[in-house]
Design an enzyme around this catalytic site. Sequence first.
Site, PDB file in Angstrom:
ATOM      1  CE  LYS A  22     -24.628 -31.537 -15.032  1.00  0.00           C
ATOM      2  NZ  LYS A  22     -24.838 -30.284 -14.292  1.00  0.00           N
ATOM      3  CG  ASN A  23     -27.149 -28.978 -16.941  1.00  0.00           C
ATOM      4  OD1 ASN A  23     -26.918 -29.522 -15.857  1.00  0.00           O
ATOM      5  ND2 ASN A  23     -26.217 -28.367 -17.635  1.00  0.00           N
ATOM      6  CB  CYS A 116     -18.704 -26.704 -11.609  1.00  0.00           C
ATOM      7  SG  CYS A 116     -18.964 -28.444 -11.925  1.00  0.00           S
ATOM      8  NE  ARG A 121     -22.224 -21.450 -11.318  1.00  0.00           N
ATOM      9  CZ  ARG A 121     -22.330 -22.752 -11.551  1.00  0.00           C
ATOM     10  NH1 ARG A 121     -21.371 -23.554 -11.157  1.00  0.00           N
ATOM     11  NH2 ARG A 121     -23.411 -23.253 -12.129  1.00  0.00           N
ATOM     12  CG  ASP A 305     -22.114 -26.456 -19.654  1.00  0.00           C
ATOM     13  OD1 ASP A 305     -23.292 -26.811 -19.441  1.00  0.00           O
ATOM     14  OD2 ASP A 305     -21.536 -25.583 -18.986  1.00  0.00           O
ATOM     15  NE  ARG A 396     -21.360 -32.021  -9.562  1.00  0.00           N
ATOM     16  CZ  ARG A 396     -21.422 -30.758  -9.147  1.00  0.00           C
ATOM     17  NH1 ARG A 396     -20.352 -30.160  -8.653  1.00  0.00           N
ATOM     18  NH2 ARG A 396     -22.544 -30.080  -9.233  1.00  0.00           N
TER      19      ARG A 396
HETATM   20  C1  EPZ Z   1     -26.580 -23.606 -15.810  1.00  0.00           C
HETATM   21  O1  EPZ Z   1     -25.912 -23.053 -14.690  1.00  0.00           O
HETATM   22  C2  EPZ Z   1     -25.973 -24.994 -16.012  1.00  0.00           C
HETATM   23  N1  EPZ Z   1     -26.181 -25.805 -14.833  1.00  0.00           N
HETATM   24  C3  EPZ Z   1     -24.478 -24.866 -16.287  1.00  0.00           C
HETATM   25  O2  EPZ Z   1     -23.958 -26.175 -16.559  1.00  0.00           O
HETATM   26  C4  EPZ Z   1     -24.291 -24.001 -17.530  1.00  0.00           C
HETATM   27  O3  EPZ Z   1     -22.908 -23.815 -17.765  1.00  0.00           O
HETATM   28  C5  EPZ Z   1     -24.960 -22.633 -17.305  1.00  0.00           C
HETATM   29  O4  EPZ Z   1     -26.358 -22.829 -16.985  1.00  0.00           O
HETATM   30  C6  EPZ Z   1     -24.873 -21.725 -18.506  1.00  0.00           C
HETATM   31  O5  EPZ Z   1     -25.430 -22.283 -19.588  1.00  0.00           O
HETATM   32  C7  EPZ Z   1     -27.383 -26.409 -14.648  1.00  0.00           C
HETATM   33  O6  EPZ Z   1     -28.292 -26.261 -15.445  1.00  0.00           O
HETATM   34  C8  EPZ Z   1     -27.514 -27.264 -13.428  1.00  0.00           C
HETATM   35  P1  EPZ Z   1     -26.463 -19.178 -15.375  1.00  0.00           P
HETATM   36  P2  EPZ Z   1     -26.472 -21.678 -14.014  1.00  0.00           P
HETATM   37  O7  EPZ Z   1     -27.307 -18.679 -14.284  1.00  0.00           O
HETATM   38  O8  EPZ Z   1     -27.934 -21.636 -14.107  1.00  0.00           O
HETATM   39  C9  EPZ Z   1     -24.444 -15.148 -13.978  1.00  0.00           C
HETATM   40  C10 EPZ Z   1     -22.578 -28.033 -16.189  1.00  0.00           C
HETATM   41  O9  EPZ Z   1     -21.372 -28.229 -16.392  1.00  0.00           O
HETATM   42  N2  EPZ Z   1     -25.479 -15.062 -12.949  1.00  0.00           N
HETATM   43  O10 EPZ Z   1     -27.020 -19.277 -16.753  1.00  0.00           O
HETATM   44  O11 EPZ Z   1     -25.832 -21.511 -12.692  1.00  0.00           O
HETATM   45  C11 EPZ Z   1     -23.449 -16.281 -13.750  1.00  0.00           C
HETATM   46  O12 EPZ Z   1     -22.432 -15.877 -12.849  1.00  0.00           O
HETATM   47  C12 EPZ Z   1     -23.046 -26.726 -15.587  1.00  0.00           C
HETATM   48  O13 EPZ Z   1     -23.495 -28.862 -16.473  1.00  0.00           O
HETATM   49  C13 EPZ Z   1     -25.610 -13.886 -12.219  1.00  0.00           C
HETATM   50  O14 EPZ Z   1     -24.887 -12.915 -12.436  1.00  0.00           O
HETATM   51  O15 EPZ Z   1     -25.845 -20.598 -15.006  1.00  0.00           O
HETATM   52  C14 EPZ Z   1     -22.917 -16.542 -15.133  1.00  0.00           C
HETATM   53  O16 EPZ Z   1     -21.895 -15.600 -15.407  1.00  0.00           O
HETATM   54  C15 EPZ Z   1     -21.897 -25.800 -15.271  1.00  0.00           C
HETATM   55  N3  EPZ Z   1     -26.559 -13.818 -11.247  1.00  0.00           N
HETATM   56  C16 EPZ Z   1     -24.125 -16.247 -16.039  1.00  0.00           C
HETATM   57  O17 EPZ Z   1     -25.041 -15.491 -15.245  1.00  0.00           O
HETATM   58  C17 EPZ Z   1     -27.394 -14.877 -10.978  1.00  0.00           C
HETATM   59  O18 EPZ Z   1     -28.262 -14.745 -10.081  1.00  0.00           O
HETATM   60  C18 EPZ Z   1     -24.840 -17.480 -16.537  1.00  0.00           C
HETATM   61  O19 EPZ Z   1     -25.130 -18.282 -15.410  1.00  0.00           O
HETATM   62  C19 EPZ Z   1     -27.251 -16.062 -11.729  1.00  0.00           C
HETATM   63  C20 EPZ Z   1     -26.288 -16.142 -12.716  1.00  0.00           C
END
Ligand code: EPZ
Length: 417
Positions: A22-23, A116, A121, A305, A396
Amino acid sequence: MKKYQITGGLPLSGKIRIQGSKNAVLPMMAASVLQKETVELKGCPKISDVFCMEKMLQSLGAQTAWEGDTLQICCREISGELPETRLAGKLRSSILFLGSLLGRSGYGRIGSPGGCSIGRRPTDLHEMALRALGAGVTKTENGITAYAGKLSGNHIRFPKSSVGATENAILAAVCAEGTTVLSGCAREPEVQWLCRFLRRMGASVEGESRGCVIIRGQKRLHGCTFQVPPDRIAAGTWILAGAAVRGAVELDRVPVEELETVLKVYRKMGGQYRVSGDKLFTDSSRVGRAVPYVETESYPGFPTDLQSPLLAAAATLSGKTIVRETVFEDRFAAVRELRKMGARTQIRGPLIEMEKSRLRGAQVAAGDLRGGAALVIAALAAEGNTEVEQVQYIERGYERFPEQLQQLGARIRMIEE
Ligand code: EPZ
């Protein structure tokens, strides 16, 4: 509303073929608008997040078609505006259209992205990266707009690892003028697969495995055919499900090299396995001892995850497991639901403690994708019958979840009310 009815206490055994990731596929779908021909994504998982992303592509003007598990996306005519703003709110990956629409035409507008409910986020790192490439970015409560007369390469340093922001920066930079260097970026396999996919489309991208990506902007990219890689989180979910019920599960098409930390934890709890090609044979008959401490981290650390599925398995182990969630500030919904099944668990700040519990069937509700999978794992190990509501969260990201479990001998059925 759809829910699962599960009868627990049965061991699992049998074979599962791991679905497409998915990701990995969602960013590839966003990337398709960077070119004006057709991309073909083979082995594309049939899950609701993919169908939602497909609807967004169609609302942008792309033509899509399925042939078996191959999704074809023709992007000859693309507008820069996602008219269906509510669609964007259904998943997090909609934000990636900002980078790819900027790269295609210098303008992108999407509704507020969803995702989610596992924390705030924020999107500040996405905005920082796009601005660094010369784009103007305005965010309102209804959505985000990005525009640029010209995108110019730059050196972007990420203060923290973000999968989505790294992907967005790459998508905007592949057609920018000049060279872009990304440092401090995420190294998750899904980021690496996006770079491989973009190279197949004619982009010049390198260094993704080292967390320092170098991109030389190209004037135009072209279509391609690409095999979607297997889903490491789905594979990890099945490994932990087998562990929870002491089953013997054979997994086909497993990205073993992407699961090192997960397999290390599985071994620590007593799991045994052998690898043959891309098949993983797991034997959980000796699973039983708690893993004292696990910390979720960015790749290659233990994936956030799999935090909830690990907790569900940990409820069946002798001793106490402590999991520190370091990536998301509120990824604890499943813990509250597991308590309803008798789980002996405490949340102390970012620490979650789980002790051996006498799990029994209950009425629970999924609150997010991976938390929902964790509730099913606990239900498989519990005595008696469990009903898991809100299973649309699970659909999803997991393809044919009940059917796959039935293949392993689980007693699970879907009820539609
Ligand atoms: C991706 O989400 C994945 N989703 C998530 O999987 C996964 O848990 C996550 O990466 C971490 O590995 C998809 O790929 C569609 P991040 P993403 O930006 O990109 C903070 C699932 O269950 N952050 O790496 O949204 C954020 O709050 C999903 O398949 C900022 O501060 O995650 C978090 O604490 C859930 N500012 C950390 O970074 C930003 O602009 C990591 O988030 C963006 C993120």
